[in-house]
Design a protein around this motif. Structure first.
Motif, PDB file in Angstrom:
ATOM      1  N   CYS A 159      29.761  37.225  29.391  1.00  0.00           N
ATOM      2  CA  CYS A 159      28.356  37.152  29.800  1.00  0.00           C
ATOM      3  C   CYS A 159      27.894  38.492  30.362  1.00  0.00           C
ATOM      4  N   MET A 160      28.723  39.133  31.162  1.00  0.00           N
ATOM      5  CA  MET A 160      28.353  40.423  31.749  1.00  0.00           C
ATOM      6  C   MET A 160      28.102  41.462  30.658  1.00  0.00           C
ATOM      7  N   ARG A 161      28.971  41.486  29.648  1.00  0.00           N
ATOM      8  CA  ARG A 161      28.772  42.442  28.557  1.00  0.00           C
ATOM      9  C   ARG A 161      27.523  42.089  27.756  1.00  0.00           C
ATOM     10  N   ASP A 162      27.317  40.805  27.528  1.00  0.00           N
ATOM     11  CA  ASP A 162      26.132  40.370  26.783  1.00  0.00           C
ATOM     12  C   ASP A 162      24.845  40.720  27.513  1.00  0.00           C
ATOM     13  N   ASN A 163      24.953  40.905  28.832  1.00  0.00           N
ATOM     14  CA  ASN A 163      23.776  41.225  29.635  1.00  0.00           C
ATOM     15  C   ASN A 163      23.703  42.705  30.008  1.00  0.00           C
ATOM     16  N   GLY A 164      24.368  43.543  29.223  1.00  0.00           N
ATOM     17  CA  GLY A 164      24.217  44.985  29.388  1.00  0.00           C
ATOM     18  C   GLY A 164      25.307  45.742  30.099  1.00  0.00           C
ATOM     19  N   VAL A 165      26.294  45.057  30.673  1.00  0.00           N
ATOM     20  CA  VAL A 165      27.380  45.757  31.358  1.00  0.00           C
ATOM     21  C   VAL A 165      28.518  45.936  30.357  1.00  0.00           C
ATOM     22  N   SER A 166      28.353  46.878  29.469  1.00  0.00           N
ATOM     23  CA  SER A 166      29.235  47.025  28.303  1.00  0.00           C
ATOM     24  C   SER A 166      30.691  47.338  28.621  1.00  0.00           C
ATOM     25  N   ARG A 167      30.965  47.929  29.760  1.00  0.00           N
ATOM     26  CA  ARG A 167      32.346  48.301  30.078  1.00  0.00           C
ATOM     27  C   ARG A 167      33.109  47.229  30.843  1.00  0.00           C
ATOM     28  N   PHE A 168      32.478  46.120  31.104  1.00  0.00           N
ATOM     29  CA  PHE A 168      33.122  45.056  31.873  1.00  0.00           C
ATOM     30  C   PHE A 168      34.278  44.475  31.062  1.00  0.00           C
ATOM     31  N   THR A 169      35.493  44.572  31.585  1.00  0.00           N
ATOM     32  CA  THR A 169      36.672  44.141  30.833  1.00  0.00           C
ATOM     33  C   THR A 169      36.994  42.663  31.029  1.00  0.00           C
ATOM     34  N   ASN A 170      37.749  42.112  30.101  1.00  0.00           N
ATOM     35  CA  ASN A 170      38.176  40.721  30.169  1.00  0.00           C
ATOM     36  C   ASN A 170      39.299  40.538  31.186  1.00  0.00           C
ATOM     37  N   PRO A 171      39.482  39.322  31.666  1.00  0.00           N
ATOM     38  CA  PRO A 171      40.620  39.036  32.545  1.00  0.00           C
ATOM     39  C   PRO A 171      41.877  39.009  31.683  1.00  0.00           C
ATOM     40  N   THR A 172      43.020  38.955  32.307  1.00  0.00           N
ATOM     41  CA  THR A 172      44.285  38.862  31.575  1.00  0.00           C
ATOM     42  C   THR A 172      45.148  37.792  32.245  1.00  0.00           C
ATOM     43  N   MET A 173      46.244  37.436  31.579  1.00  0.00           N
ATOM     44  CA  MET A 173      47.216  36.525  32.171  1.00  0.00           C
ATOM     45  C   MET A 173      48.510  37.309  32.352  1.00  0.00           C
ATOM     46  N   SER A 174      49.093  37.210  33.533  1.00  0.00           N
ATOM     47  CA  SER A 174      50.336  37.907  33.813  1.00  0.00           C
ATOM     48  C   SER A 174      51.253  36.988  34.606  1.00  0.00           C
ATOM     49  N   GLY A 175      52.392  36.668  34.032  1.00  0.00           N
ATOM     50  CA  GLY A 175      53.327  35.789  34.709  1.00  0.00           C
ATOM     51  C   GLY A 175      52.746  34.417  35.012  1.00  0.00           C
ATOM     52  N   ASP A 192      28.435  51.241  37.562  1.00  0.00           N
ATOM     53  CA  ASP A 192      27.520  51.398  38.684  1.00  0.00           C
ATOM     54  C   ASP A 192      27.111  50.027  39.211  1.00  0.00           C
ATOM     55  N   HIS A 193      27.695  49.656  40.340  1.00  0.00           N
ATOM     56  CA  HIS A 193      27.432  48.336  40.898  1.00  0.00           C
ATOM     57  C   HIS A 193      26.047  48.211  41.519  1.00  0.00           C
ATOM     58  N   THR A 194      25.388  49.330  41.704  1.00  0.00           N
ATOM     59  CA  THR A 194      24.057  49.293  42.323  1.00  0.00           C
ATOM     60  C   THR A 194      22.930  49.347  41.302  1.00  0.00           C
ATOM     61  N   SER A 195      23.274  49.473  40.027  1.00  0.00           N
ATOM     62  CA  SER A 195      22.235  49.593  38.998  1.00  0.00           C
ATOM     63  C   SER A 195      21.505  48.280  38.781  1.00  0.00           C
ATOM     64  N   PRO A 196      20.234  48.324  38.394  1.00  0.00           N
ATOM     65  CA  PRO A 196      19.462  47.110  38.122  1.00  0.00           C
ATOM     66  C   PRO A 196      20.114  46.264  37.030  1.00  0.00           C
ATOM     67  N   VAL A 197      20.693  46.924  36.030  1.00  0.00           N
ATOM     68  CA  VAL A 197      21.332  46.202  34.933  1.00  0.00           C
ATOM     69  C   VAL A 197      22.495  45.367  35.460  1.00  0.00           C
ATOM     70  N   TYR A 198      23.309  45.972  36.298  1.00  0.00           N
ATOM     71  CA  TYR A 198      24.459  45.260  36.855  1.00  0.00           C
ATOM     72  C   TYR A 198      24.009  44.079  37.715  1.00  0.00           C
ATOM     73  N   ALA A 204      22.616  36.603  36.381  1.00  0.00           N
ATOM     74  CA  ALA A 204      22.569  35.774  35.178  1.00  0.00           C
ATOM     75  C   ALA A 204      23.896  35.091  34.891  1.00  0.00           C
ATOM     76  N   CYS A 205      24.997  35.704  35.287  1.00  0.00           N
ATOM     77  CA  CYS A 205      26.322  35.189  34.943  1.00  0.00           C
ATOM     78  C   CYS A 205      27.051  34.490  36.088  1.00  0.00           C
ATOM     79  N   ALA A 206      26.408  34.390  37.234  1.00  0.00           N
ATOM     80  CA  ALA A 206      27.059  33.826  38.420  1.00  0.00           C
ATOM     81  C   ALA A 206      27.634  32.435  38.190  1.00  0.00           C
ATOM     82  N   THR A 207      26.930  31.614  37.437  1.00  0.00           N
ATOM     83  CA  THR A 207      27.374  30.236  37.232  1.00  0.00           C
ATOM     84  C   THR A 207      28.603  30.122  36.324  1.00  0.00           C
ATOM     85  N   LYS A 208      29.007  31.209  35.698  1.00  0.00           N
ATOM     86  CA  LYS A 208      30.183  31.183  34.817  1.00  0.00           C
ATOM     87  C   LYS A 208      31.481  31.108  35.618  1.00  0.00           C
TER      88      LYS A 208
END
Length: 217
Positions: A159-175, A192-198, A204-208
């Motif tokens: 959702c974050m990437r779909d809403n313009g935060v293109s570098r937001f990486t996926n979670p992973t599973m470890s152990g 940039d955590h202070t940008s309007p886009v972020y 928009a993605c909080a409910t995820k």
């Protein structure tokens, strides 16, 4: 209890996780928004992972609520001890009460820690004065379903990437533990955590995110 490491978010949110990394290793354990077109995250396909569970972190408040949520007593009480400490010793008189689930309202915590000179609100108070209480919170938190946490964070990252935060990486599973996604380089943030886009993407993605994960990525 299996230890687990949480990845970090902005200067206000994920800071907590980084601040207690040593504690997570010994005991049990803020992404952000950027608008530049950067490397996309890993595949969005959800891998089949064992449903191992572990404990995760959170925090609590000074003036105790009138009632204590049933079934969450140890975790909720630990959160309340932490919040009281943050209000009295940490100097954050407006540190928020925990939710009925026992988890902190990270939106409010981030708001406080984003103020000039108050970054410590997201990492155990000034000079780590409430780190012991924070560690007890992490030990008392009920075990989580790691597969569900992973799927929730994956949906949020997408959702974050779909809403313009293109570098937001996926979670992973470890152990068997879900590891948050977010900034590809937490040690030297590229988002940039202070940008309007972020900010708009976060809203928009909080409910995820499932309860208790809002401060994780």
């Amino acid at each position: 209890m299996t230890s687990k490491t949480r990845s970090r978010t902005p200067v206000r949110r994920r800071l907590t996780a980084l601040a207690v990394l040593p504690l997570l290793a010994l005991a049990a354990a803020c992404g952000s928004g950027d608008d530049s077109a950067g490397g996309a995250g890993k595949s969005d396909a959800i891998a089949s992972v064992p449903e191992t569970t572990t404990a995760s972190p959170s925090t609590r408040n000074d003036t105790a609520p009138s009632t204590r949520p049933a079934g969450k007593s140890a975790f909720y009480d630990a959160q309340m001890d932490y919040v009281r400490c943050m209000r009295v010793k940490g100097g954050y008189k407006d540190f928020p009460d925990p939710k009925l689930s026992g988890h902190l309202d990270w939106g409010k915590v981030e708001e406080i820690s984003s103020r000039p000179g108050q970054m410590e609100a997201a990492k155990g108070g000034r000079n780590g004065v409430c780190v012991d209480e924070l560690q007890k919170v992490m030990l008392a938190e009920p075990e989580r379903d790691q597969q569900k946490d992973y799927e929730s964070m994956l949906a949020h990252a997408t959702c974050m990437r779909d809403n313009g935060v293109s570098r937001f990486t996926n979670p992973t599973m470890s152990g068997g533990n879900a590891q948050p996604g977010g900034d590809p380089n937490p040690a030297s943030p590229t988002i940039d955590h202070t940008s309007p886009v972020y900010k708009q993407a976060r809203e928009a993605c909080a409910t995820k995110l499932l309860d208790g994960l809002d401060g994780m990525q």
